[in-house]
Scaffold this active site. Sequence first.
Site, PDB file in Angstrom:
ATOM      1  CB  CYS A 122       7.926  -8.378  34.899  1.00 44.55           C
ATOM      2  SG  CYS A 122       7.451  -8.250  33.167  1.00 44.55           S
ATOM      3  CB  CYS A 130       5.596 -12.027  36.564  1.00 42.20           C
ATOM      4  SG  CYS A 130       6.820 -11.955  35.251  1.00 42.20           S
ATOM      5  CE  LYS A 195       6.538 -14.851  29.406  1.00 41.38           C
ATOM      6  NZ  LYS A 195       6.064 -13.597  30.039  1.00 41.38           N
ATOM      7  NE  ARG A 205      13.241 -11.678  30.984  1.00 42.40           N
ATOM      8  CZ  ARG A 205      13.531 -12.846  31.533  1.00 42.40           C
ATOM      9  NH1 ARG A 205      14.751 -13.057  32.004  1.00 42.40           N
ATOM     10  NH2 ARG A 205      12.617 -13.800  31.613  1.00 42.40           N
ATOM     11  CD  GLU A 233       0.658 -24.169  32.833  1.00 39.94           C
ATOM     12  OE1 GLU A 233      -0.426 -23.554  32.868  1.00 39.94           O
ATOM     13  OE2 GLU A 233       1.512 -24.091  33.737  1.00 39.94           O
ATOM     14  CE  LYS A 248       7.140 -13.784  25.277  1.00 39.28           C
ATOM     15  NZ  LYS A 248       6.739 -12.646  26.147  1.00 39.28           N
ATOM     16  CB  SER A 274      12.827  -9.460  22.018  1.00 47.08           C
ATOM     17  OG  SER A 274      13.184 -10.233  23.157  1.00 47.08           O
TER      18      SER A 274
END
Length: 326
Positions: A122, A130, A195, A205, A233, A248, A274
């Site tokens: 990304c 991505c 994720k 970002r 997953e 995440k 973040s």
Amino acid sequence: MKLNTLRPRRLRQSSAIRDMVRENSLSVKDLVYPIFVVAGENVKEEIPSLPNVYHLSVDNAVKTAKEVYELGIPAIEVFGLPEYKDEIGSSAWDLNSPVQRAMRAIKEAVPQLVIIGDVCLCQYTTHGHCGQLCGHEVDNDATLKLLAKVAVSQAKSGADIIAPSDMMDGRIAVLREALDEAGFQNVAIMSYTIKYASGYYGPFRDAADSAPQFGDRRGYQMDPANSREAMKELELDLAEGADYIMVKPALCYLDIVRQVRDRINRPVAVYNVSGEYAMVKAAAQNGWIDEKRIVLESLLSMKRAGADIIITYHAIDVAKWLKEEN
């Protein structure tokens, strides 16, 4: 039954007693510190949305890596801003890009520090998605070939662990095969297995200049409403050979962390992302919370949910706080 026969407070009467019966603990060895590498020399620029987190040139990335190691933090995860972008993100596997140069320099300066390489496209693509595009959609299988190039280039540069964060189907098997064929059988894969398409990524970002130029990432990142899908997953990544499993973001998904922990015996990582960090910093700067207490409580909750590894921008502060307590 007499009231005085059941008194849980007996086990809370002093700090020594509380320490004796404490069920979970937070250690500096649980932590991973993320860094952002940029081109140039002697660059250390604070990221506005991430107070006390910096864009670092390679020389300053080495200095930070030395500080991290001296504090007892065992690992860093390396992100970077490239010197050039294109449609397929080719700078992501350029051995002269800031990330690869930083990995080589850090491994030479601090050989015992574990280096984790973020594998995604990304921040390297002009469109901010991505992977390789086909129209306005990310082409899953074409992207896998590009991710394999990134993984091998980072392994050549000194990465001990490869961490694919792209959420393409089948990527773990492809990266494992590529690493093995290139002679990196001992380089592990820490998969961003679960994720979510989260609103908590905003400051990252900004830091990585990786916001998509159109649309969003809901076509490949997970729907926050789903937990059964997360277990799907998990099963796929385990079957494909992931060595570590990551969830995440962390705080809003501790229920998912617990489900993962209850199902597997491989290491579980969480990313204290973040947005989670920035909210705490903003509240602390306004005097609304006790930053140290909130951070330690939050990270301990991740351990309690079942995480073995916590990737967090708080890592340096936490390491210092834990050292003071000891």
